[in-house]
Write a protein that holds these residues in place. Sequence first.
Motif, mmCIF file in Angstrom:
data_model
loop_
_atom_site.group_PDB
_atom_site.id
_atom_site.type_symbol
_atom_site.label_atom_id
_atom_site.label_comp_id
_atom_site.label_asym_id
_atom_site.label_seq_id
_atom_site.Cartn_x
_atom_site.Cartn_y
_atom_site.Cartn_z
ATOM 1 N N PRO A 23 0.828 -1.208 0.000
ATOM 2 C CA PRO A 23 0.000 0.000 0.000
ATOM 3 C C PRO A 23 0.862 1.258 0.000
ATOM 4 O O PRO A 23 1.961 1.262 0.530
ATOM 5 N N VAL A 24 0.338 2.307 -0.610
ATOM 6 C CA VAL A 24 1.045 3.575 -0.676
ATOM 7 C C VAL A 24 0.231 4.624 0.057
ATOM 8 O O VAL A 24 -0.968 4.765 -0.155
ATOM 9 N N ALA A 25 0.878 5.345 0.943
ATOM 10 C CA ALA A 25 0.231 6.450 1.634
ATOM 11 C C ALA A 25 0.558 7.730 0.881
ATOM 12 O O ALA A 25 1.458 7.761 0.051
ATOM 13 N N SER A 26 -0.181 8.785 1.165
ATOM 14 C CA SER A 26 0.045 10.048 0.489
ATOM 15 C C SER A 26 0.254 11.156 1.504
ATOM 16 O O SER A 26 -0.609 11.402 2.342
ATOM 17 N N ALA A 27 1.418 11.802 1.401
ATOM 18 C CA ALA A 27 1.645 12.988 2.221
ATOM 19 C C ALA A 27 0.854 14.101 1.568
ATOM 20 O O ALA A 27 0.883 14.260 0.349
ATOM 21 N N ALA A 28 0.126 14.833 2.368
ATOM 22 C CA ALA A 28 -0.764 15.811 1.770
ATOM 23 C C ALA A 28 -0.988 17.009 2.676
ATOM 24 O O ALA A 28 -0.696 16.979 3.871
ATOM 25 N N THR A 29 -1.519 18.036 2.070
ATOM 26 C CA THR A 29 -1.958 19.233 2.769
ATOM 27 C C THR A 29 -3.477 19.276 2.652
ATOM 28 O O THR A 29 -4.028 18.995 1.587
ATOM 29 N N PHE A 30 -4.135 19.615 3.758
ATOM 30 C CA PHE A 30 -5.593 19.632 3.795
ATOM 31 C C PHE A 30 -6.086 20.975 4.308
ATOM 32 O O PHE A 30 -5.433 21.615 5.128
ATOM 33 N N ASN A 31 -7.252 21.379 3.836
ATOM 34 C CA ASN A 31 -7.937 22.552 4.369
ATOM 35 C C ASN A 31 -8.900 22.056 5.430
ATOM 36 O O ASN A 31 -9.741 21.198 5.163
ATOM 37 N N PHE A 32 -8.766 22.602 6.636
ATOM 38 C CA PHE A 32 -9.586 22.189 7.774
ATOM 39 C C PHE A 32 -10.514 23.326 8.180
ATOM 40 O O PHE A 32 -10.132 24.493 8.150
ATOM 41 N N SER A 33 -11.730 22.956 8.585
ATOM 42 C CA SER A 33 -12.671 23.933 9.135
ATOM 43 C C SER A 33 -13.604 23.225 10.108
ATOM 44 O O SER A 33 -14.042 22.100 9.857
ATOM 45 N N THR A 44 -4.604 24.986 8.053
ATOM 46 C CA THR A 44 -3.967 24.102 7.085
ATOM 47 C C THR A 44 -3.405 22.932 7.871
ATOM 48 O O THR A 44 -2.686 23.135 8.859
ATOM 49 N N VAL A 45 -3.743 21.725 7.451
ATOM 50 C CA VAL A 45 -3.292 20.510 8.124
ATOM 51 C C VAL A 45 -2.359 19.759 7.179
ATOM 52 O O VAL A 45 -2.705 19.525 6.023
ATOM 53 N N ASP A 46 -1.181 19.397 7.677
ATOM 54 C CA ASP A 46 -0.269 18.533 6.935
ATOM 55 C C ASP A 46 -0.328 17.158 7.567
ATOM 56 O O ASP A 46 -0.351 17.036 8.794
ATOM 57 N N GLY A 47 -0.360 16.145 6.723
ATOM 58 C CA GLY A 47 -0.426 14.792 7.248
ATOM 59 C C GLY A 47 -0.256 13.762 6.162
ATOM 60 O O GLY A 47 0.052 14.086 5.013
ATOM 61 N N THR A 55 -8.540 8.155 6.478
ATOM 62 C CA THR A 55 -7.847 8.497 7.709
ATOM 63 C C THR A 55 -6.573 9.284 7.407
ATOM 64 O O THR A 55 -5.813 8.917 6.517
ATOM 65 N N VAL A 56 -6.351 10.353 8.179
ATOM 66 C CA VAL A 56 -5.167 11.191 8.012
ATOM 67 C C VAL A 56 -4.378 11.195 9.317
ATOM 68 O O VAL A 56 -4.921 11.566 10.361
ATOM 69 N N PHE A 57 -3.123 10.763 9.261
ATOM 70 C CA PHE A 57 -2.219 10.907 10.398
ATOM 71 C C PHE A 57 -1.637 12.307 10.300
ATOM 72 O O PHE A 57 -0.882 12.611 9.386
ATOM 73 N N VAL A 58 -1.999 13.153 11.246
ATOM 74 C CA VAL A 58 -1.630 14.564 11.204
ATOM 75 C C VAL A 58 -0.206 14.759 11.712
ATOM 76 O O VAL A 58 0.150 14.262 12.774
ATOM 77 N N ALA A 93 -1.840 12.203 16.259
ATOM 78 C CA ALA A 93 -3.059 12.961 15.967
ATOM 79 C C ALA A 93 -3.706 12.375 14.722
ATOM 80 O O ALA A 93 -3.042 12.136 13.722
ATOM 81 N N VAL A 94 -5.024 12.140 14.795
ATOM 82 C CA VAL A 94 -5.742 11.516 13.684
ATOM 83 C C VAL A 94 -7.025 12.288 13.391
ATOM 84 O O VAL A 94 -7.813 12.579 14.296
#
Length: 184
Positions: A23-33, A44-47, A55-58, A93-94
């Motif tokens: 499996p491949v995970a993706s490092a990403a940036t997310f907009n949180f509200s 801005t959440v990086d995880g 599921t995002v591991f923050v 953090a999840v």
Amino acid sequence: MPLKSSFCYSVALATVATATLAPVASAATFNFSYTSSAGTITATVDGTLQPDNNTVFVSSISNTTFNGSPAPALPLTGSSVDSIFAGVITGQAVLSLDGSVLDFSACNTTTCNDEFGFFPAGFITPVAVFLSGGGYGSVFELFVITNYSLTPAGTTTVPEPATVLGLLSVAGVGLLCKGRKLEK
């Protein structure tokens, strides 16, 4: 084909298949509200987006605002559940894209003088709970899923450790087979 050579090719093929199918995970940036009874927090959440694509591991949170104004920086993130038992911010953090998985605290110090976070369903109450303090309004209330948003802003594919080990194994098997070929 000699037995040793056949063995090398079989091991190499199995190793390539294992590395390719990992499996491949993706490092990403997310907009949180999230909007609580005290107001709206954005950040801005990086995880790392996990293979379940939810599921995002923050790893960090930045650019936080509260009701449209810059809010105190929260350089520390961790598990709300782990942190409550440890007395300091700790653990993974999840968050999740759909809001179904929440175990998250963001704090300005290890003892959380300024913070916001989510406790997962079943920990304090049968449903998830939102809490905030200081510069984020001081509330402790039931989580409202319609007030939550976590959306991808950008993604970079990151190989899982098993993939990296698999690729290193391919190189090792290749060197082993190459060495046996030179010995003949």
